[in-house]
Design a protein around this motif. Structure first.
Motif: not given
Length: 77
Positions: A73-74, A64, A66-67
């Protein structure tokens, strides 16, 4: 290569690129000693860099991301 290793490498690459970019940019703009420029670049890169994490789910281990510039969340793998 395991997902934990991939997440560590992705975190390292993301942070490293931003850290050296900010050292260069802040070194040109801010008239401070080298230590302070590197400290400021470290803090900014830590906050802005994307965070990767390997999590074990029912379907197996997944990666996963997260940015701060992305909503939510990708799932990568």
């Amino acid at each position: 290569m395991s997902k934990k290793t991939k997440s560590f490498i992705y975190n390292l690459i993301g942070f490293g690129i931003l850290f050296f970019l900010f050292i260069y940019l802040f070194g040109k703009v801010i008239p401070l000693e080298s230590f302070w420029v590197k400290l400021i670049a470290f803090v900014v890169a830590t906050v802005i860099a994307p965070k990767f994490q390997a999590v074990r789910t029912k379907d197996g281990e997944r990666l996963f991301m997260k940015w701060i510039f992305m909503k939510g969340i990708k799932v990568l793998e």
